[in-house]
Design a protein around this motif. Structure first.
Motif, mmCIF file in Angstrom:
data_model
loop_
_atom_site.group_PDB
_atom_site.id
_atom_site.type_symbol
_atom_site.label_atom_id
_atom_site.label_comp_id
_atom_site.label_asym_id
_atom_site.label_seq_id
_atom_site.Cartn_x
_atom_site.Cartn_y
_atom_site.Cartn_z
ATOM 1 N N ARG A 44 0.902 -1.017 -0.120
ATOM 2 C CA ARG A 44 -0.051 0.085 0.121
ATOM 3 C C ARG A 44 0.945 1.415 0.020
ATOM 4 O O ARG A 44 0.544 2.122 -0.836
ATOM 5 N N ARG A 67 -9.192 0.457 1.936
ATOM 6 C CA ARG A 67 -8.841 -0.508 0.880
ATOM 7 C C ARG A 67 -8.576 0.229 -0.422
ATOM 8 O O ARG A 67 -9.272 1.255 -0.531
ATOM 9 N N GLU A 92 -5.083 -11.362 1.502
ATOM 10 C CA GLU A 92 -5.714 -9.766 1.439
ATOM 11 C C GLU A 92 -4.797 -9.354 0.241
ATOM 12 O O GLU A 92 -5.404 -8.458 -0.596
ATOM 13 N N LEU A 96 -6.590 -7.468 -3.007
ATOM 14 C CA LEU A 96 -6.512 -6.311 -3.659
ATOM 15 C C LEU A 96 -5.967 -6.519 -5.330
ATOM 16 O O LEU A 96 -6.728 -5.637 -5.994
ATOM 17 N N ARG A 99 -9.232 -7.315 -7.276
ATOM 18 C CA ARG A 99 -10.194 -5.979 -6.929
ATOM 19 C C ARG A 99 -9.889 -4.960 -8.208
ATOM 20 O O ARG A 99 -10.408 -4.411 -8.832
#
Length: 300
Positions: A44, A67, A92, A96, A99
């Motif tokens: 991130r 998110r 996760e 990510l 998505r």
């Protein structure tokens, strides 16, 4: 958790190269990140370097729950292999990536196969039972095969002036050909998963498609290994222009025309260091998170 990507197949031309995107648009910048290895927070931070640099537009934006979502800018985002293993947030990270593939226009999020994703394909050929890739079930392996067949996961991707592959090659190669080889391997394996032939096919695809899946004769990452396994030290200064990951460094490393971006694990215990590469038709650079939270753009 398997990699849940769209069921629709990607146009083969969009699968292989940035030049296949619509010609009436400004050529997109290519953002790349490699070797996330389940470290979601570090990923991130790296992806948000574009948000935190005054001269770049975001490639992703965070919602109120933190998110990340596609930012609808003129980018291609390349996840350059090794999404999983080692870190605490493998599910996760896969969520990510899935998505962003779903939210972005077709061909705008590309995933190159890393050796740790290959471990998922040939799970029983390697002794990594303590890792995420060695513990996935057959459904996760099927989903990965389907993502490869549909064109969402590839062996290599041709950028403006460099080629993206997880480990790279010391010799030139045809991007479309290696991607077709990976599709053939995935089709063979998909037909065998859960059958009596599964174990044998896991081994056969490594031997049948050495340019992509092959391991070195004396070491997995030896000089005769394929695109997802060869170590950076075996890529000479005469190797073709590439962006790779795979081999760990504490900052971006360049050898000749090969640029290595695998820095996440080496910077976990320090403030800053998370990095993405930015390639335009004119240049390639690194956006590097600084200890104070700012972002430096460094030419490569």
């Amino acid at each position: 958790m398997p990699l849940h990507v769209p069921d629709t197949e990607l146009d083969p031309s969009l699968r292989d190269e940035v030049d296949a995107l619509p010609a009436d648009e400004t050529p997109p910048a290519i953002i790349s990140i490699s070797d996330i290895h389940g470290y979601l927070d570090a990923a991130r931070s790296a992806l948000l370097t574009l948000t935190d640099h005054p001269e770049t537009e975001p490639v992703v934006v965070a919602d109120e729950d933190g998110r990340l979502h596609w930012a609808d800018e003129n980018y291609v985002l390349v996840f350059n292999g090794d999404l999983v293993d080692r870190g605490p947030a493998n599910d996760e990270v896969l969520a990510l990536v899935a998505r962003l593939i779903e939210e972005a226009p077709p061909g705008r999020v590309r995933v190159t196969l890393g050796n740790h994703e290959a471990l998922m394909l040939s799970r029983d050929q390697f002794s990594f039972d303590n890792w995420f890739s060695g513990q996935v079930d057959d459904e996760a392996r099927r989903r990965l095969c389907e993502a490869i067949i549909a064109g969402h996961v590839v062996a290599a991707y041709r950028g403006h002036n460099v080629t993206y592959a997880h480990a790279g090659s010391d010799e030139s190669y045809d991007v479309s050909a290696v991607n077709e080889s990976l599709v053939s391997a995935a089709e063979e394996l998909l037909a065998a998963i859960g059958t009596d032939d599964d174990l044998a096919v896991q081994g056969r695809i490594i031997e049948a498609y050495p340019e992509v899946l092959g391991v070195g004769a004396t070491h997995l990452k030896g000089p005769d290994a394929g695109l997802i396994w060869v170590d950076f030290e075996h890529l000479s200064t005469d190797a073709p222009p590439q962006v790779v990951g795979h081999t760990r460094h504490d900052e971006p490393r360049t050898n000749g025309a090969v640029h290595c971006q695998n820095v996440i694990r080496e910077t976990l215990d320090s403030r800053g260091g998370e990095t993405v590469f930015v390639e335009t038709p004119e240049a390639i650079s690194a956006l590097i998170r600084q200890p104070d939270g700012g972002v430096e753009q460094r030419p490569l």
